[in-house]
Design a protein around this motif. Sequence first.
Motif, PDB file in Angstrom:
ATOM      1  N   CYS A  37      -1.214   1.490  -0.966  1.00 49.85           N
ATOM      2  CA  CYS A  37      -2.513   1.552  -0.289  1.00 49.85           C
ATOM      3  C   CYS A  37      -3.326   0.276  -0.528  1.00 49.85           C
ATOM      4  O   CYS A  37      -3.488  -0.161  -1.664  1.00 49.85           O
ATOM      5  CB  CYS A  37      -3.296   2.759  -0.804  1.00 49.85           C
ATOM      6  SG  CYS A  37      -4.938   2.854  -0.095  1.00 49.85           S
ATOM      7  N   HIS A  40      -6.998   1.158  -2.469  1.00 49.08           N
ATOM      8  CA  HIS A  40      -7.180   1.471  -3.890  1.00 49.08           C
ATOM      9  C   HIS A  40      -5.969   0.924  -4.638  1.00 49.08           C
ATOM     10  O   HIS A  40      -4.946   0.603  -4.033  1.00 49.08           O
ATOM     11  CB  HIS A  40      -7.406   2.979  -4.105  1.00 49.08           C
ATOM     12  CG  HIS A  40      -6.152   3.796  -4.207  1.00 49.08           C
ATOM     13  ND1 HIS A  40      -5.444   4.212  -3.093  1.00 49.08           N
ATOM     14  CD2 HIS A  40      -5.484   4.274  -5.283  1.00 49.08           C
ATOM     15  CE1 HIS A  40      -4.391   4.923  -3.497  1.00 49.08           C
ATOM     16  NE2 HIS A  40      -4.387   4.968  -4.802  1.00 49.08           N
ATOM     17  N   CYS A  58      -4.208   7.868   3.305  1.00 48.88           N
ATOM     18  CA  CYS A  58      -3.795   7.650   1.919  1.00 48.88           C
ATOM     19  C   CYS A  58      -3.984   8.946   1.150  1.00 48.88           C
ATOM     20  O   CYS A  58      -5.078   9.507   1.138  1.00 48.88           O
ATOM     21  CB  CYS A  58      -4.619   6.535   1.284  1.00 48.88           C
ATOM     22  SG  CYS A  58      -4.274   6.396  -0.483  1.00 48.88           S
ATOM     23  N   CYS A  61      -6.441   7.976  -2.240  1.00 48.09           N
ATOM     24  CA  CYS A  61      -7.895   7.800  -2.199  1.00 48.09           C
ATOM     25  C   CYS A  61      -8.542   8.479  -0.993  1.00 48.09           C
ATOM     26  O   CYS A  61      -9.761   8.552  -0.908  1.00 48.09           O
ATOM     27  CB  CYS A  61      -8.256   6.313  -2.206  1.00 48.09           C
ATOM     28  SG  CYS A  61      -7.762   5.438  -0.718  1.00 48.09           S
TER      29      CYS A  61
HETATM   30 ZN    ZN Z   1      -5.621   4.724  -1.078  1.00 48.03          ZN
END
Ligand code: ZN
Length: 269
Positions: A37, A40, A58, A61
């Motif tokens: 991702c 994050h 995702c 997050c």
């Molecule tokens: Zn993420």
Amino acid sequence: MISEDVIQKVKEENDIVDVISESVKLKKSGRNYMGLCPFHHEKTPSFSVSRDKQIYKCFGCGEAGNVFTFIMKYKNLSFPEAVKLLADRVNIDIDFDKGSSHRKNTFQKLYKLNTSAARYFFNCLKKSESARNYLSNRGITENTIRRFGLGYSVDSWNHMLNFLKNEGFTELDMVSAGLIIKSQKGNYYDRFRNRIIFPVFNSRGKVIGFGGRVLDNSKPKYLNSPETSLFKKGTNLYGLNFALKGNFSRVLIIVEGYMDCISLHQCGI
Ligand code: ZN
């Protein structure tokens, strides 16, 4: 305005897997594609992209969206800017400014004027010992002054006005930018006098207005540019241009004043 049809066409031509692959390494996994991702920090992929649905999500997050939201978030762009970028990517010509070139020219002129004014204030600060002392007493370094383009407005009713007139700007321009005020008798005078000046940037880093703070205890303590066609108080946040830069943690600290914001940045926060 970009028409709904054009937006739809841009979306269809920009396959989400292809677009995201340009920034994130994706691996096929079942019907979807997985990768690390970009929003994050993680070591095992929980970022999923679906070609069927043309969306990403995702599971770490919670970030999710379509090809436009991905570009907006990843590149810190507004919606129209993201559409433009993706249109360019597939050679779709979108003409934003049909019939609004006059408006665009006015904006460009105001940006130019604001930049000249910011430069003027910055140079005045260099020459004013009292203003520089004020900032150094508050712990503001030279480096910070440059980074935030801090300035000073001379204790005069028309020093800035005359300077900017010499630069080729008219009183009308300066009124539009909120830099000068017309008195009831019809005279123009500088809005900011004997104040520390904080140029206000938009999220793209362009000067859209100014805040001025007194050096002593006189009132009002702070004076800001009025609302102008560039300076929309409800949709701008001071320092956002700095906070967005390279901020992939997506954590933002919001404070009340110019000095609070600047001090935190100076401390590396
Ligand atoms: Zn993420």
